[in-house]
Design a protein around this motif. Structure first.
Motif, mmCIF file in Angstrom:
data_model
loop_
_atom_site.group_PDB
_atom_site.id
_atom_site.type_symbol
_atom_site.label_atom_id
_atom_site.label_comp_id
_atom_site.label_asym_id
_atom_site.label_seq_id
_atom_site.Cartn_x
_atom_site.Cartn_y
_atom_site.Cartn_z
ATOM 1 N N TRP A 3 16.954 107.468 136.092
ATOM 2 C CA TRP A 3 16.345 107.388 137.410
ATOM 3 C C TRP A 3 16.714 106.011 137.928
ATOM 4 O O TRP A 3 16.477 105.005 137.248
ATOM 5 N N VAL A 5 16.847 102.852 140.728
ATOM 6 C CA VAL A 5 16.139 102.136 141.788
ATOM 7 C C VAL A 5 16.921 100.853 142.040
ATOM 8 O O VAL A 5 17.312 100.167 141.105
ATOM 9 N N THR A 82 7.070 102.247 136.762
ATOM 10 C CA THR A 82 6.794 101.820 138.136
ATOM 11 C C THR A 82 5.962 100.535 138.167
ATOM 12 O O THR A 82 6.043 99.764 139.125
ATOM 13 N N SER A 96 12.299 97.794 147.038
ATOM 14 C CA SER A 96 12.871 98.710 146.050
ATOM 15 C C SER A 96 13.214 100.028 146.724
ATOM 16 O O SER A 96 12.350 100.648 147.346
ATOM 17 N N ASP A 98 14.352 103.806 146.126
ATOM 18 C CA ASP A 98 14.443 104.902 145.159
ATOM 19 C C ASP A 98 15.700 105.699 145.494
ATOM 20 O O ASP A 98 15.772 106.340 146.541
ATOM 21 N N MET A 105 10.178 102.077 148.369
ATOM 22 C CA MET A 105 8.862 102.161 147.745
ATOM 23 C C MET A 105 7.914 101.205 148.457
ATOM 24 O O MET A 105 8.343 100.189 148.984
ATOM 25 N N SER A 114 8.405 110.643 142.434
ATOM 26 C CA SER A 114 9.847 110.747 142.227
ATOM 27 C C SER A 114 10.201 110.598 140.744
ATOM 28 O O SER A 114 11.050 111.315 140.224
ATOM 29 N N TRP A 115 9.538 109.657 140.078
ATOM 30 C CA TRP A 115 9.754 109.450 138.642
ATOM 31 C C TRP A 115 9.363 110.704 137.860
ATOM 32 O O TRP A 115 10.084 111.142 136.970
#
Length: 130
Positions: A3, A5, A82, A96, A98, A105, A114-115
């Motif tokens: 994931w 960022v 997060t 940040s 995403d 964010m 989202s995570w």
């Protein structure tokens, strides 16, 4: 599979294809500051830091130039990464983005949605390939 960022100095309009992000600072200074607020962050490789959290890991791709305009975070595992992102945003006054959603964010309201969706998608893909 991670994931992703990206840490930036400011928000910007993603439709602006000519946007050039302002610098976050000098690499050596950023590494020093990051490792002070995240003690388990290892920058043995000055281009690529690694942090092992509780059930997750974050790789910090800081690049190979002295002037750093962004840092890409590659996040793997589970847990609550997060909180680390929020700490960085708060300490440095950074933004940040995403990469999964294309949205910035919010410091005081970082959503884990989202995570969670990424983890669900990742787990589904890996089960399908077994």
């Amino acid at each position: 599979m991670s994931w992703d960022v990206i840490l930036l100095k400011e928000k910007f309009d993603s439709n602006n294809k000519d946007y050039q992000p302002p610098t976050l600072g000098k690499k050596t200074e950023l590494i020093s500051k990051l490792t002070k607020i995240i003690p388990n962050l290892d920058f043995t490789d000055t281009n690529w830091g690694v942090m092992e959290g509780d059930g997750f890991s974050i790789e910090f791709n800081i690049g190979n130039t002295e002037d750093v305009d962004s840092i890409m975070l590659h996040i793997r595992g589970g847990g609550e990464p997060t909180k680390v992102i929020q700490r960085i945003m708060q300490e440095f006054k950074w933004e940040s983005l995403d990469c999964s959603t294309g949205r910035f964010m919010e410091l005081n309201n970082i959503s884990t949605e989202s995570w969670m969706k990424f983890q669900s998608w990742r787990d589904k893909i890996f089960k399908r390939n077994k």
